[in-house]
Design an enzyme around this catalytic site. Structure first.
Site, PDB file in Angstrom:
ATOM      1  N   HIS A  17     -30.295  -7.437 -48.838  1.00 40.87           N
ATOM      2  CA  HIS A  17     -29.852  -6.763 -50.065  1.00 40.87           C
ATOM      3  C   HIS A  17     -29.058  -5.527 -49.667  1.00 40.87           C
ATOM      4  O   HIS A  17     -29.069  -5.119 -48.501  1.00 40.87           O
ATOM      5  CB  HIS A  17     -31.082  -6.322 -50.875  1.00 40.87           C
ATOM      6  CG  HIS A  17     -31.841  -5.248 -50.166  1.00 40.87           C
ATOM      7  ND1 HIS A  17     -32.782  -5.528 -49.197  1.00 40.87           N
ATOM      8  CD2 HIS A  17     -31.746  -3.889 -50.216  1.00 40.87           C
ATOM      9  CE1 HIS A  17     -33.239  -4.402 -48.705  1.00 40.87           C
ATOM     10  NE2 HIS A  17     -32.640  -3.384 -49.296  1.00 40.87           N
ATOM     11  N   HIS A  22     -24.778  -0.573 -47.039  1.00 41.59           N
ATOM     12  CA  HIS A  22     -24.993  -1.533 -45.953  1.00 41.59           C
ATOM     13  C   HIS A  22     -26.108  -2.510 -46.305  1.00 41.59           C
ATOM     14  O   HIS A  22     -26.969  -2.220 -47.127  1.00 41.59           O
ATOM     15  CB  HIS A  22     -25.345  -0.804 -44.649  1.00 41.59           C
ATOM     16  CG  HIS A  22     -26.657  -0.089 -44.715  1.00 41.59           C
ATOM     17  ND1 HIS A  22     -26.797   1.133 -45.334  1.00 41.59           N
ATOM     18  CD2 HIS A  22     -27.905  -0.434 -44.273  1.00 41.59           C
ATOM     19  CE1 HIS A  22     -28.058   1.517 -45.251  1.00 41.59           C
ATOM     20  NE2 HIS A  22     -28.758   0.586 -44.632  1.00 41.59           N
TER      21      HIS A  22
HETATM   22  P1  2AM Z   1     -32.463   0.389 -44.701  1.00 43.48           P
HETATM   23  O1  2AM Z   1     -32.308  -1.089 -44.875  1.00 43.48           O
HETATM   24  O2  2AM Z   1     -31.247   1.059 -44.167  1.00 43.48           O
HETATM   25  O3  2AM Z   1     -33.728   0.742 -43.948  1.00 43.48           O
HETATM   26  C1  2AM Z   1     -36.146  -0.651 -48.937  1.00 43.48           C
HETATM   27  O4  2AM Z   1     -36.855   0.023 -47.953  1.00 43.48           O
HETATM   28  C2  2AM Z   1     -34.688  -0.296 -48.881  1.00 43.48           C
HETATM   29  O5  2AM Z   1     -34.535   1.115 -49.126  1.00 43.48           O
HETATM   30  C3  2AM Z   1     -34.007  -0.570 -47.550  1.00 43.48           C
HETATM   31  O6  2AM Z   1     -32.754  -1.149 -47.817  1.00 43.48           O
HETATM   32  C4  2AM Z   1     -33.839   0.781 -46.918  1.00 43.48           C
HETATM   33  O7  2AM Z   1     -32.661   0.958 -46.186  1.00 43.48           O
HETATM   34  C5  2AM Z   1     -33.712   1.674 -48.124  1.00 43.48           C
HETATM   35  N1  2AM Z   1     -34.074   3.056 -47.803  1.00 43.48           N
HETATM   36  C6  2AM Z   1     -33.289   4.141 -47.935  1.00 43.48           C
HETATM   37  N2  2AM Z   1     -33.937   5.260 -47.590  1.00 43.48           N
HETATM   38  C7  2AM Z   1     -35.159   4.875 -47.197  1.00 43.48           C
HETATM   39  C8  2AM Z   1     -36.305   5.568 -46.704  1.00 43.48           C
HETATM   40  N3  2AM Z   1     -36.315   6.899 -46.583  1.00 43.48           N
HETATM   41  N4  2AM Z   1     -37.397   4.854 -46.385  1.00 43.48           N
HETATM   42  C9  2AM Z   1     -37.401   3.503 -46.510  1.00 43.48           C
HETATM   43  N5  2AM Z   1     -36.362   2.792 -46.987  1.00 43.48           N
HETATM   44  C10 2AM Z   1     -35.250   3.463 -47.320  1.00 43.48           C
END
Ligand code: 2AM
Length: 175
Positions: free
Chosen positions: A42, A124
């Protein structure tokens, strides 16, 4: 008080999730990182963290009032962030509609007490996690196009060693 770990995100069509998993298997070394499950691929718009039922309800009401146009995502970029250990797929040029939608959701989240990262938003799709070592990235030239007509709110849970995302609500963008 009951809380849930929530985030707003763009879903990807099932067929694209399958294509990306195949491409990832073809293009990345098996030990490059831990692959994100196909159904979990996602693009996050705004991460809310642990949120009370009340705050979640308020943010859902605001989301339902958003009048933003749909947009086209061109997935044609990839990169590696060694510190969080993330290998990602993204866009060389993020569409304006995507940035507007994410900025709006992030501003509404911040106003409701959901701390937002001070890092600039870099849209991303996380492909691999725990990728701390150098990763050989596929050469440029890959490209998937996605017409985005909805955004959604997800709850994240970690049970029996697996991350699961459950869609709580979904809203249309303007056509
Ligand atoms: P990431 O894929 O770059 O880890 C669920 O966790 C979604 O929220 C993921 O897509 C994650 O991004 C995003 N996300 C953004 N900030 C986050 C944080 N502080 N902790 C965990 N997930 C985060």
């Amino acid at each position: 008080m009951a809380t849930q770990r929530l985030f707003f995100a763009l879903e990807l069509p099932d067929a694209l999730q399958q294509q990306l998993v195949q491409w990832r298997a073809d293009c990345f070394a098996a030990d490059a990182g831990k692959p994100v499950a196909a159904a979990n691929l996602h693009l996050t718009l705004a991460f809310l963290g642990e949120v009370s039922t009340e705050t979640a309800g308020q943010l859902q009401q605001l989301a339902a009032r958003i009048l933003q146009p749909g947009f086209t995502l061109d997935l044609d970029d990839a990169g590696h962030w060694p510190r969080p250990g993330v290998v990602w797929l993204g866009c060389q040029r993020a569409p304006r509609g995507l940035l507007q939608l994410a900025n709006l959701l992030r501003a509404q989240a911040a106003r409701h007490g959901c701390a937002q990262s001070t890092q600039p938003f870099h849209p991303h799709i996380t492909l691999l996690r725990h990728a701390a070592q150098a990763v050989a990235l596929p050469p440029r030239g890959f490209h998937w196009r996605v017409e985005v007509s909805h955004f959604a709110l997800f709850a994240s849970s970690f049970t029996q060693g697996r991350t699961r995302y459950r869609r709580l609500a979904r809203w249309p963008l303007l056509s």
